[in-house]
Motif scaffolding. Structure first.
Motif, PDB file in Angstrom:
ATOM      1  N   ILE A  40       0.883  -1.109   0.038  1.00  0.00           N
ATOM      2  CA  ILE A  40       0.067   0.041   0.160  1.00  0.00           C
ATOM      3  C   ILE A  40       0.996   1.313   0.087  1.00  0.00           C
ATOM      4  CG2 ILE A  40      -0.233  -0.244   2.644  1.00  0.00           C
ATOM      5  CD1 ILE A  40      -2.864   1.281   2.260  1.00  0.00           C
ATOM      6  N   GLU A  41       0.388   2.162  -0.768  1.00  0.00           N
ATOM      7  CA  GLU A  41       1.344   3.486  -0.691  1.00  0.00           C
ATOM      8  C   GLU A  41       0.522   4.461  -1.238  1.00  0.00           C
ATOM      9  OE1 GLU A  41       4.144   3.707  -4.147  1.00  0.00           O
ATOM     10  OE2 GLU A  41       2.841   2.430  -5.514  1.00  0.00           O
ATOM     11  N   TYR A  42       0.839   5.791  -0.669  1.00  0.00           N
ATOM     12  CA  TYR A  42      -0.031   6.856  -0.772  1.00  0.00           C
ATOM     13  C   TYR A  42       0.582   7.904  -1.607  1.00  0.00           C
ATOM     14  CZ  TYR A  42      -2.338   5.177   3.434  1.00  0.00           C
ATOM     15  OH  TYR A  42      -3.019   4.456   4.284  1.00  0.00           O
ATOM     16  N   LYS A  43      -0.067   8.345  -2.710  1.00  0.00           N
ATOM     17  CA  LYS A  43       0.269   9.221  -3.846  1.00  0.00           C
ATOM     18  C   LYS A  43      -0.327  10.506  -3.874  1.00  0.00           C
ATOM     19  CE  LYS A  43       2.722   5.649  -6.660  1.00  0.00           C
ATOM     20  NZ  LYS A  43       2.662   5.011  -8.148  1.00  0.00           N
ATOM     21  N   PRO A  44       0.197  11.665  -4.142  1.00  0.00           N
ATOM     22  CA  PRO A  44      -0.805  12.654  -4.319  1.00  0.00           C
ATOM     23  C   PRO A  44      -1.267  12.769  -5.701  1.00  0.00           C
ATOM     24  CG  PRO A  44       1.543  13.149  -4.525  1.00  0.00           C
ATOM     25  CD  PRO A  44       1.519  11.841  -4.067  1.00  0.00           C
ATOM     26  N   ILE A  45      -2.536  13.498  -5.966  1.00  0.00           N
ATOM     27  CA  ILE A  45      -3.147  13.605  -7.239  1.00  0.00           C
ATOM     28  C   ILE A  45      -2.659  14.683  -7.869  1.00  0.00           C
ATOM     29  CG2 ILE A  45      -5.212  14.085  -8.384  1.00  0.00           C
ATOM     30  CD1 ILE A  45      -6.924  12.514  -6.270  1.00  0.00           C
ATOM     31  N   LYS A  46      -2.223  14.849  -9.171  1.00  0.00           N
ATOM     32  CA  LYS A  46      -1.664  15.683  -9.864  1.00  0.00           C
ATOM     33  C   LYS A  46      -2.150  16.501 -10.628  1.00  0.00           C
ATOM     34  CE  LYS A  46       2.679  12.651  -9.995  1.00  0.00           C
ATOM     35  NZ  LYS A  46       3.572  12.010 -11.086  1.00  0.00           N
ATOM     36  N   SER A  47      -3.472  16.585 -10.696  1.00  0.00           N
ATOM     37  CA  SER A  47      -4.110  17.549 -11.456  1.00  0.00           C
ATOM     38  C   SER A  47      -5.580  17.299 -11.126  1.00  0.00           C
ATOM     39  CB  SER A  47      -4.316  17.289 -13.036  1.00  0.00           C
ATOM     40  OG  SER A  47      -4.884  15.698 -13.179  1.00  0.00           O
ATOM     41  N   GLY A  48      -6.574  18.349 -11.425  1.00  0.00           N
ATOM     42  CA  GLY A  48      -7.915  18.351 -11.153  1.00  0.00           C
ATOM     43  C   GLY A  48      -8.119  19.033  -9.634  1.00  0.00           C
ATOM     44  N   LYS A  49      -9.192  18.999  -9.348  1.00  0.00           N
ATOM     45  CA  LYS A  49      -9.661  19.959  -8.232  1.00  0.00           C
ATOM     46  C   LYS A  49      -9.244  19.197  -7.054  1.00  0.00           C
ATOM     47  CE  LYS A  49     -14.157  17.974  -7.402  1.00  0.00           C
ATOM     48  NZ  LYS A  49     -15.921  18.409  -7.276  1.00  0.00           N
ATOM     49  N   PHE A  50      -8.663  18.055  -7.113  1.00  0.00           N
ATOM     50  CA  PHE A  50      -8.219  17.478  -5.828  1.00  0.00           C
ATOM     51  C   PHE A  50      -6.763  17.345  -5.620  1.00  0.00           C
ATOM     52  CE2 PHE A  50     -12.635  15.741  -5.800  1.00  0.00           C
ATOM     53  CZ  PHE A  50     -12.812  15.552  -4.551  1.00  0.00           C
TER      54      PHE A  50
END
Length: 383
Positions: free
Chosen positions: A304-314
């Motif tokens: 399991i890994e956590y990744k930031p969203i790179k585009s859009g409103k989130f």
């Protein structure tokens, strides 16, 4: 390389330059070696200028496609030999490949070849993979258990065979096979051959830990610190669920090709049906489902890994990506930021998910740009 060194008098270091230039079809880099090659062929080897030039042109033409062709032929022959070995001598093939595999490679290979393998065993296992003709399986080495080093391995092998756990503990060199190694061997299942048929694996391993502590204190009065440490160990082991004992085995042996449905018979059926209204399927059973199909799957978190969203409103918000596996099949499960945030407000159970955690997950199939995944909705951790 041999040709340009032996005939052309070119240094071994420069021969590597020639080789790389051929591999990348860089004829311009070969030109500077041409005159030296021809002159050395004439002076040192007595070859005529015409023949020397012809030899060089033959070597130079190799840069057109020869390097690629030689590799294609070599790999084709090697592939054929490997396929033939794999078909007609599968045990020898598996033993040979795994003997030269890294731990990461082993995880992938085990998922395909688990039916060929016998887990490490204190009576049979050696320092490498070998074939046991009596059971027609490849026996894994004791070195496959985390924490078992060379000196411990040598000591265990020298004492083989053992008639019981007590026999093992009595005769083993305690200086080389310490408490930590013995506990690892117990939880990796290396003593399971001594298990009575009517006793479950998790109960047997708990009993072995208690027996080990008893034998350890039999002929030597423990210090206060040892008593407290051993008492704490027994309390911890006695409280371990069967799921935690399974997780311990997976951690020690470095693979996760278990059938969690068989292991958690009750929870994978009753709980899944009661909680989600349907039985949990294995990841491999849903890979042909259509987009947006609701699914319930059972297995374990391989990673399991956590990744930031790179585009859009989130943008910038974290999403969790789980590789979810069961008996060799795997699927990607995505937990979006809004689900994580809602869960954080409710106590943060999802953040407690770790590698090797067995779970039942409800979600929907997502097929995007040819990539198959499951969007997480709800989940239940089993251990």
């Amino acid at each position: 390389m041999s040709s340009v060194i032996d005939l052309g008098g070119i240094s071994p270091n420069d021969s590597v330059v020639v080789l790389k230039a051929m591999g990348k079809k860089q004829k311009d880099k070969l030109v500077k070696f041409k005159q030296k090659f021809i002159e050395n062929c004439i002076k040192s080897k007595g070859i005529s200028e015409k023949d020397a030039t012809g030899i060089w042109e033959y070597i130079e033409s190799f840069a057109e496609y020869g390097f690629n062709k030689s590799h294609a032929i070599s790999y084709a022959i090697l592939s054929y030999i490997c396929a033939w070995m794999k078909l007609y001598y599968p045990l020898e093939w598996v033993a040979g490949v795994l003997s030269n595999a890294s731990k990461d490679d082993f995880k992938i290979m085990y998922q395909h070849w688990d039916s060929f393998l016998q887990k490490p065993d204190v009576i049979f296992s050696k320092d490498t993979y070998f074939i046991d003709d009596s059971i027609k399986k490849v026996v894994m080495p004791l070195s496959g258990v985390n924490g078992v080093g060379d000196s411990a391995l040598d000591a265990i092998i020298r004492g083989q065979p053992y008639s019981s756990f007590e026999d093992f503990y009595t005769r083993i060199e305690k200086r080389k096979v310490n408490k930590g190694i013995i506990l690892n061997l117990i939880f990796a299942g290396c003593f399971d051959r001594f298990k009575p048929i009517e006793v479950s694996e998790n109960k047997f391993r708990k009993e072995l830990v208690n027996k080990f502590i008893g034998l350890k204190h039999k002929n030597k009065k423990p210090t206060k610190q040892e008593r407290e440490s051993d008492a704490e160990l027994i309390r911890e082991v006695d409280s371990m669920t069967r799921g935690r004992i399974l997780m311990k085995e997976i951690e020690l042996l470095n693979f996760t090709a278990f059938d969690y449905h068989s292991y958690y018979k009750d929870k994978m059926t009753e709980v899944a049906r009661n909680m989600f209204g349907k039985e949990a399927k294995k990841p491999s059973e849903i890979l042909n489902y259509k987009d947006k199909t609701e699914v319930v799957i059972g297995g374990a978190v391989e990673s399991i890994e956590y990744k930031p969203i790179k585009s859009g409103k989130f943008i910038g918000k974290e999403r969790a990506i789980i590789r979810f596996t069961n008996q060799g099949g795997a699927v990607e499960v995505v937990i979006f930021p809004w689900t994580l945030e809602q869960d954080d407000k409710a106590g943060g159970g999802l953040r407690k998910i770790k590698d090797l955690t067995p779970m039942i997950i409800k979600g929907t199939v997502s097929i995007w740009n040819g990539n198959f995944s499951v969007i997480f909705k709800e989940g239940l951790q089993l251990a």
